[in-house]
Design a protein around this motif. Sequence first.
Motif, PDB file in Angstrom:
ATOM      1  N   VAL A 168       1.240  -0.340  18.067  1.00  0.00           N
ATOM      2  CA  VAL A 168       0.866   0.873  17.344  1.00  0.00           C
ATOM      3  C   VAL A 168       0.711   0.487  15.869  1.00  0.00           C
ATOM      4  N   ARG A 169      -0.430   0.840  15.301  1.00  0.00           N
ATOM      5  CA  ARG A 169      -0.711   0.503  13.902  1.00  0.00           C
ATOM      6  C   ARG A 169      -0.973   1.784  13.113  1.00  0.00           C
ATOM      7  N   ARG A 170      -0.547   1.785  11.873  1.00  0.00           N
ATOM      8  CA  ARG A 170      -0.778   2.907  10.976  1.00  0.00           C
ATOM      9  C   ARG A 170      -1.165   2.386   9.601  1.00  0.00           C
ATOM     10  N   GLN A 171      -1.900   3.204   8.860  1.00  0.00           N
ATOM     11  CA  GLN A 171      -2.223   2.899   7.467  1.00  0.00           C
ATOM     12  C   GLN A 171      -1.070   3.427   6.615  1.00  0.00           C
ATOM     13  N   GLU A 172      -0.598   2.607   5.703  1.00  0.00           N
ATOM     14  CA  GLU A 172       0.519   2.988   4.840  1.00  0.00           C
ATOM     15  C   GLU A 172       0.158   2.652   3.394  1.00  0.00           C
ATOM     16  N   ARG A 173       0.468   3.581   2.504  1.00  0.00           N
ATOM     17  CA  ARG A 173       0.194   3.357   1.087  1.00  0.00           C
ATOM     18  C   ARG A 173       1.334   2.520   0.492  1.00  0.00           C
ATOM     19  N   MET A 174       0.958   1.437  -0.149  1.00  0.00           N
ATOM     20  CA  MET A 174       1.925   0.542  -0.769  1.00  0.00           C
ATOM     21  C   MET A 174       2.297   1.070  -2.164  1.00  0.00           C
ATOM     22  N   ALA A 175       3.320   0.483  -2.764  1.00  0.00           N
ATOM     23  CA  ALA A 175       3.795   0.905  -4.086  1.00  0.00           C
ATOM     24  C   ALA A 175       2.707   0.790  -5.150  1.00  0.00           C
ATOM     25  N   GLN A 181      -2.401   0.700  -2.978  1.00  0.00           N
ATOM     26  CA  GLN A 181      -3.336   0.196  -1.978  1.00  0.00           C
ATOM     27  C   GLN A 181      -2.870   0.552  -0.575  1.00  0.00           C
ATOM     28  N   MET A 182      -3.835   0.709   0.331  1.00  0.00           N
ATOM     29  CA  MET A 182      -3.532   0.998   1.729  1.00  0.00           C
ATOM     30  C   MET A 182      -3.407  -0.318   2.497  1.00  0.00           C
ATOM     31  N   LYS A 183      -2.461  -0.356   3.412  1.00  0.00           N
ATOM     32  CA  LYS A 183      -2.229  -1.553   4.217  1.00  0.00           C
ATOM     33  C   LYS A 183      -1.969  -1.114   5.656  1.00  0.00           C
ATOM     34  N   THR A 184      -2.508  -1.872   6.610  1.00  0.00           N
ATOM     35  CA  THR A 184      -2.234  -1.600   8.018  1.00  0.00           C
ATOM     36  C   THR A 184      -0.905  -2.234   8.391  1.00  0.00           C
ATOM     37  N   VAL A 185      -0.006  -1.421   8.956  1.00  0.00           N
ATOM     38  CA  VAL A 185       1.309  -1.916   9.373  1.00  0.00           C
ATOM     39  C   VAL A 185       1.497  -1.633  10.856  1.00  0.00           C
ATOM     40  N   VAL A 186       2.291  -2.467  11.505  1.00  0.00           N
ATOM     41  CA  VAL A 186       2.639  -2.274  12.915  1.00  0.00           C
ATOM     42  C   VAL A 186       3.917  -1.449  12.973  1.00  0.00           C
TER      43      VAL A 186
END
Length: 165
Positions: free
Chosen positions: A118-125, A128-133
């Motif tokens: 399962v992957r989601r887009q997460e906003r970093m500090a 920027q957006m990053k795909t995380v598992v």
Amino acid sequence: MLKKIAIALCLVAVSAGVMFNATAKNKPTLVSNMQAYLVKTNAQGKEYRQPAKQTEPGQVLEYNLTYTNQMKKPLSGLVVSGPIPANTMYVGQSAKTGVPADLLVSIDGGATFESEPVRRQERMANGQMKTVVVPADKYTNLRWKVKQPISSLGKQLYSYRVQVK
């Protein structure tokens, strides 16, 4: 003091993904059974299971879901669902079955299901957006979309493990 968790409450949720039909004699065409086992290791390091009555934090449970076709013809279209009970977390890669099936997982209480990972887009500090598992311990439900019918008077077994928090 360690908090003990009763197993019986999570056993009733197993049949949520199965529809039962009745024949003229009121005999179900598909029977499901869920058993919970405490996974232990003996002095030689060999794993064994024993029926679970109570658990404590850190212990691992294995759920076995058995589906039996009581008709004299194959039964297709089975969708098997298994809950990840409260105060437990799914043990990644522990879902097993001996029949062809697609494993789907939910991270939202069973409202939606998707394939692993399962992957989601997460906003970093830094914005920027990053795909995380999404880690397996965030799963709330499992579902198998079964590709093979249960043969006449046949059985299919599904299993998975959870760890008590």
